[in-house]
Design a protein around this motif. Sequence first.
Motif, mmCIF file in Angstrom:
data_model
loop_
_atom_site.group_PDB
_atom_site.id
_atom_site.type_symbol
_atom_site.label_atom_id
_atom_site.label_comp_id
_atom_site.label_asym_id
_atom_site.label_seq_id
_atom_site.Cartn_x
_atom_site.Cartn_y
_atom_site.Cartn_z
ATOM 1 N N VAL A 143 84.639 27.540 37.286
ATOM 2 C CA VAL A 143 84.713 28.138 35.952
ATOM 3 C C VAL A 143 83.701 29.267 35.879
ATOM 4 C CG1 VAL A 143 84.584 27.746 33.476
ATOM 5 C CG2 VAL A 143 85.385 25.900 34.982
ATOM 6 N N PRO A 155 92.688 31.580 26.304
ATOM 7 C CA PRO A 155 92.880 30.306 25.599
ATOM 8 C C PRO A 155 94.307 29.793 25.621
ATOM 9 C CG PRO A 155 92.597 32.123 24.041
ATOM 10 C CD PRO A 155 92.282 32.673 25.394
ATOM 11 N N ALA A 210 94.734 27.066 28.249
ATOM 12 C CA ALA A 210 93.805 25.933 28.280
ATOM 13 C C ALA A 210 94.523 24.585 28.327
ATOM 14 C CB ALA A 210 92.858 25.998 27.083
ATOM 15 N N ASP A 214 88.477 31.187 33.714
ATOM 16 C CA ASP A 214 87.418 31.695 32.845
ATOM 17 C C ASP A 214 87.096 30.638 31.789
ATOM 18 O OD1 ASP A 214 89.435 31.883 30.937
ATOM 19 O OD2 ASP A 214 89.154 34.019 30.545
ATOM 20 N N GLU A 215 86.061 30.888 31.010
ATOM 21 C CA GLU A 215 85.607 29.901 30.034
ATOM 22 C C GLU A 215 86.708 29.529 29.045
ATOM 23 O OE1 GLU A 215 82.941 28.181 29.740
ATOM 24 O OE2 GLU A 215 81.499 29.113 31.093
ATOM 25 N N ALA A 216 87.489 30.505 28.635
ATOM 26 C CA ALA A 216 88.522 30.238 27.634
ATOM 27 C C ALA A 216 89.600 29.313 28.175
ATOM 28 C CB ALA A 216 89.136 31.546 27.152
ATOM 29 N N ALA A 226 89.178 27.042 30.339
ATOM 30 C CA ALA A 226 88.584 25.757 30.711
ATOM 31 C C ALA A 226 88.169 24.918 29.520
ATOM 32 C CB ALA A 226 87.376 26.002 31.617
ATOM 33 N N THR A 227 88.469 25.347 28.311
ATOM 34 C CA THR A 227 87.899 24.690 27.119
ATOM 35 C C THR A 227 88.363 23.254 26.920
ATOM 36 O OG1 THR A 227 89.648 25.712 25.776
ATOM 37 C CG2 THR A 227 87.499 26.834 25.849
ATOM 38 N N GLN A 228 89.515 22.866 27.480
ATOM 39 C CA GLN A 228 90.019 21.509 27.256
ATOM 40 C C GLN A 228 89.773 20.570 28.439
ATOM 41 O OE1 GLN A 228 93.887 21.135 25.378
ATOM 42 N NE2 GLN A 228 93.753 23.199 24.531
ATOM 43 N N ARG A 274 87.944 17.849 30.482
ATOM 44 C CA ARG A 274 87.033 16.758 30.143
ATOM 45 C C ARG A 274 85.896 16.624 31.154
ATOM 46 N NH1 ARG A 274 92.093 14.493 29.928
ATOM 47 N NH2 ARG A 274 91.640 13.313 31.842
ATOM 48 N N ARG A 305 84.269 18.953 32.882
ATOM 49 C CA ARG A 305 83.655 20.250 33.142
ATOM 50 C C ARG A 305 82.267 20.118 33.783
ATOM 51 N NH1 ARG A 305 83.088 25.499 30.965
ATOM 52 N NH2 ARG A 305 81.462 26.447 32.248
#
Length: 259
Positions: free
Chosen positions: A5, A205, A208, A239-241, A243-245, A247, A249
């Motif tokens: 990420v 996003p 995600a 990217d961070e967006a 990877a937001t979901q 668990r 991380r």
Amino acid sequence: MEVLVLPTSADVARRAAEVVLEGLAAARGAGPVLGLATGSSPLGLYAELAGAVRAGRLDLSAATGFALDEYVGLPAGHPQTYREVLLREVCAPLGLAPERLHVPDGSGRTEQELVAAAAEYERLITEAGGVDVQILGIGANGHLGFNEPGSSLSSRTRVKRLSDRTRHDNARFFDGPDDVPTHCVTQGLGTVLDARRLVLVASGPTKAAAIAAALEGPLSASCPASVLQWHPDATAVLDEAAATQLRNRDYYDASAAGL
């Protein structure tokens, strides 16, 4: 599977390019065989690889390329056929000879012709010694290539109907949704799994939920990209967006930091 990420999509492109370069350097044949995805996701990666070519770090003059998929029914030379897209985005900037670019044949006028062309595509991949590095994106519904939800996890190259979601998402490349073809010829999930290294790139996003299902959900035809969990050398660069979901991380970040 390795999950990396990075802060931005530009960072994703740079890191994914390094993973691809490592895989190509380990290629066993006279020339590497590169599996090519289309769409928006790999564009930054291709730009980074083009930079590696200019810097003398990569030579694809003897390489062979295999596209993941192609639309059915678009006329030859149409700017949105994946052959034309890859000629513009890969062959020209990366120095891959156009005659060494293979794309599934979606020109057949009958189902029999399309089925025969799909079988021939499988034969060509085998004849080339298999794919060394397969570049992948992911659809918002979890599709891989054009393997829509419900696709067999062991499928081979074949004709598939595109989902309404995929056609809507791809309408930005056409004059409107009605101009997007309804069918395609796509490598199967089993075909993709035969590649020696898989490199998935995803940003934003809208990816995600699909990323979480693919990397941490059950292995299921409901999320075709979940087959990445089966592969011994698969890397997802996000990217961070995107990877937001996820668990797990914290674990991915710790693993990426090394020993």
